[in-house]
Design a protein around this motif. Structure first.
Motif, short mmCIF file in Angstrom:
data_model
loop_
_atom_site.label_atom_id
_atom_site.label_comp_id
_atom_site.label_asym_id
_atom_site.label_seq_id
_atom_site.Cartn_x
_atom_site.Cartn_y
_atom_site.Cartn_z
N UNK A 292 -4.80 8.81 5.76
CA UNK A 292 -4.52 7.71 6.68
C UNK A 292 -5.08 6.37 6.18
N UNK A 293 -6.00 6.44 5.24
CA UNK A 293 -6.60 5.22 4.69
C UNK A 293 -5.86 4.71 3.46
N UNK A 294 -4.79 5.37 3.08
CA UNK A 294 -4.01 4.96 1.90
C UNK A 294 -2.81 4.15 2.38
N UNK A 295 -2.79 2.90 1.98
CA UNK A 295 -1.74 1.98 2.45
C UNK A 295 -0.34 2.46 2.11
N UNK A 296 -0.17 3.08 0.95
CA UNK A 296 1.14 3.58 0.55
C UNK A 296 1.60 4.69 1.49
N UNK A 297 0.67 5.52 1.96
CA UNK A 297 1.04 6.56 2.93
C UNK A 297 1.52 5.92 4.23
N UNK A 298 0.78 4.95 4.72
CA UNK A 298 1.13 4.30 5.98
C UNK A 298 2.53 3.68 5.91
N UNK B 197 1.05 12.07 -6.38
CA UNK B 197 1.53 10.68 -6.24
C UNK B 197 2.77 10.50 -7.12
N UNK B 198 2.77 11.10 -8.30
CA UNK B 198 3.94 11.04 -9.18
C UNK B 198 5.15 11.74 -8.55
N UNK B 199 4.90 12.85 -7.89
CA UNK B 199 6.00 13.55 -7.20
C UNK B 199 6.53 12.67 -6.07
N UNK B 200 5.65 12.02 -5.33
CA UNK B 200 6.06 11.11 -4.27
C UNK B 200 6.91 9.97 -4.84
N UNK B 201 6.53 9.48 -6.00
CA UNK B 201 7.29 8.42 -6.66
C UNK B 201 8.69 8.91 -7.02
N UNK C 141 10.97 -0.28 -2.59
CA UNK C 141 10.52 -0.83 -3.87
C UNK C 141 9.03 -1.16 -3.83
N UNK C 142 8.57 -1.70 -2.72
CA UNK C 142 7.15 -2.02 -2.58
C UNK C 142 6.30 -0.74 -2.54
N UNK C 143 6.78 0.26 -1.85
CA UNK C 143 6.06 1.54 -1.81
C UNK C 143 5.97 2.15 -3.20
N UNK C 144 7.07 2.12 -3.95
CA UNK C 144 7.04 2.66 -5.32
C UNK C 144 6.05 1.89 -6.18
N UNK C 145 6.00 0.57 -6.03
CA UNK C 145 5.04 -0.23 -6.78
C UNK C 145 3.60 0.19 -6.44
N UNK C 146 3.35 0.40 -5.16
CA UNK C 146 2.02 0.82 -4.72
C UNK C 146 1.67 2.20 -5.27
#
Length: 118
Positions: free
Chosen positions: A6-12, A67-71, A103-108
């Motif tokens: 919950x503290x990871x901005x990309x997750x939010x 994180x790579x899988x999420x990307x 695109x912003x999430x992928x960058x993060x």
């Protein structure tokens, strides 16, 4: 070394995007329910899900792998948004907004993965 996802901005942001994709696909044609709708929702939900799973792992390298899988899932969603737009299911402005956020999430995610590996 479990982390609070919950503290990871990309997750939010990925969670918020998933909610937006669920709402956007609600009006797709009924015959796409088990096709594109299902694929888009699963791929989009996979982004925050993999962040969460990685946070439960023991090492930074394992987290980086998730994180790579999420990307990779984000890349799937990128194409699916394009396909939905080109099929006329997703208005141009909605496609642009969702794609910009994606695109912003992928960058993060890429920055986070690089940080974990350094």
């Amino acid at each position: 070394m479990a982390r609070d996802f919950r503290k990871i901005a990309a997750w939010e942001r990925a969670h918020a995007l998933t909610l937006q994709v669920y709402r956007a696909t609600a009006d797709f044609p009924a015959d796409e329910r088990f096709g594109l709708v299902s694929q888009m929702r699963r791929a989009c939900a996979s982004i925050p899900t993999n962040i969460v799973e990685g946070c439960g792992r023991d090492t930074g390298n394992e987290l980086a792998r998730f994180i790579d899988i999420a990307t990779g899932s984000a890349s799937e969603v990128e194409y699916q948004l394009l396909l939905a737009r080109d099929l006329g299911y997703l208005p141009e402005d909605q496609h642009r907004n969702l794609s910009t956020e994606l695109t912003e999430i992928r960058r993060m995610l890429l920055a986070f993965s690089n940080k974990l590996r350094s």
